[in-house]
Design a protein around this motif. Sequence first.
Motif, PDB file in Angstrom:
ATOM      1  N   ALA A 391       0.827  -1.211   0.000  1.00 43.83           N
ATOM      2  CA  ALA A 391       0.000   0.000   0.000  1.00 43.83           C
ATOM      3  C   ALA A 391       0.858   1.255   0.000  1.00 43.83           C
ATOM      4  N   ILE A 392       1.907   1.256   0.814  1.00 45.08           N
ATOM      5  CA  ILE A 392       2.790   2.417   0.881  1.00 45.08           C
ATOM      6  C   ILE A 392       3.596   2.557  -0.414  1.00 45.08           C
ATOM      7  N   GLY A 393       4.078   1.426  -0.935  1.00 42.45           N
ATOM      8  CA  GLY A 393       4.852   1.464  -2.179  1.00 42.45           C
ATOM      9  C   GLY A 393       4.038   1.962  -3.353  1.00 42.45           C
ATOM     10  N   VAL A 394       2.789   1.501  -3.481  1.00 38.98           N
ATOM     11  CA  VAL A 394       1.925   1.944  -4.572  1.00 38.98           C
ATOM     12  C   VAL A 394       1.676   3.446  -4.481  1.00 38.98           C
ATOM     13  N   THR A 395       1.497   3.945  -3.263  1.00 39.59           N
ATOM     14  CA  THR A 395       1.273   5.385  -3.069  1.00 39.59           C
ATOM     15  C   THR A 395       2.497   6.192  -3.494  1.00 39.59           C
ATOM     16  N   ILE A 396       3.674   5.748  -3.091  1.00 41.89           N
ATOM     17  CA  ILE A 396       4.913   6.446  -3.470  1.00 41.89           C
ATOM     18  C   ILE A 396       5.081   6.421  -4.984  1.00 41.89           C
ATOM     19  N   MET A 397       4.843   5.272  -5.603  1.00 40.54           N
ATOM     20  CA  MET A 397       4.965   5.164  -7.054  1.00 40.54           C
ATOM     21  C   MET A 397       3.984   6.088  -7.763  1.00 40.54           C
TER      22      MET A 397
END
Length: 446
Positions: A391-397
């Motif tokens: 979830a955090i990685g998708v947001t950063i991307m």
Amino acid sequence: MKSRRLLIMVSIVLAMLVASMDATITNTTMPVIAEELGGYSLYAWSFAAYMIFSTVLTPVAGRISDLYGRKKIFAFGISFFLLGSVLCGLADTMLQLVLYRAVQGMGAGFMLPFPLIIAGDLFSVEKRGKIQAIFSAMWGLSAVLAPLLGSLFIEVASWRWIFLINIPVCIVALICLLGYKEEYEPRKASVDVWGSVLFAGGVSLVLAATTVERLPWMYASLGAGLLWLFWMVEKRHPSPIVPLPLLKLPKIKWMIINSFLACAALYGTSSYVPLFLQHLNYSVFVSGLSLLGISVGWMASSVPAGKWVLRYGYARLLLASNLTLLASGIMLLFLGPSTGFIYVTLALTVQGAGFGLLFTVTTIGAQQLVQASQSGISTSLQMFSRNTGTAIGVTIMGSLLLQSEFMLGIRSIFIYGTLASCLALATIWFLRDRSDTLSTSQATVK
């Protein structure tokens, strides 16, 4: 016995399939749904409500199953997901849909950990790699089928069938579960109600901070405060929802950290690579087919992983999985206007091999390095760390993609993914152990 196990496998595979499909099936259909129901301001929350609750409740479900048994909690999850699906299919406004998606997400949270937990109870270590390969195939299949089925329902019937189709599938899953004779004997204890509430509230607010556009710091601060209170409650409760001694086991702790970082680095790739291919004028169907590379690589590495754990131990295999993920990140760095479908699919196949090995090894470790009474929460914490990292990685991307021209944004995404993969790789140093084999590292938690 074999027929009973087959029915149980049908139940958990069907449950996993519908729960994973409903995480993405609205991606291609939500514009149509929002137009019919109105309320575009709630558009993003139709996704976030499902994601937040399915993520938050996974470790809670695992812990409760340790106390009261797998079958009851799994059946409750399927039933609650079924209720949420019916309500979503009957929604008349976007607000109702968001609320009902939250109900559906709660059911998914109580369903998703059990395929791995029940497989850990039923099958030997050597066979779990093959079983988890089946599970990974379901995730890969859902990634391709979900957008296709969503579009099909929109064209030939109604968007409501996106949710109503879950009704017969869930009923079949419940019927197949009836014959499950639980081998695990639960150790009953009082449920940590306040700990569960504080944990769910704190993590929900932190995850919401990755979704909202206004005042995300406020959500994150409130979430951090609730998580601090949760930590204080857990230290005093006789049967905490998250047994803190579990996190003191070095291998368990660093497997959780490594899974979180690896998923934050590259697991969100599947959300952006199809978009990249569509930018190069590939069709939605063809761009979705590229994701099958992840499933192929995943199955290739996860099937023999159970035997490899017995032979090579955890640290060596996790080193290999993280190096493979780093290699896939480097391959994705070279995406450009001249990059074709075959190269992208190959890069995703390498990535699938890395994640297949990582997930299988950490799941086996989560179950074998603790007592049976801690297996549920230990497995669920692994899933929680992966989901939260994703979830955090998708947001950063997503933020990197929006900050510049499309191709520069894609390159920024995979620069971030490669660097984060290096950080995940560095954590393997803390997993080194001279006695790093399954037979000599049966740790316990009191």
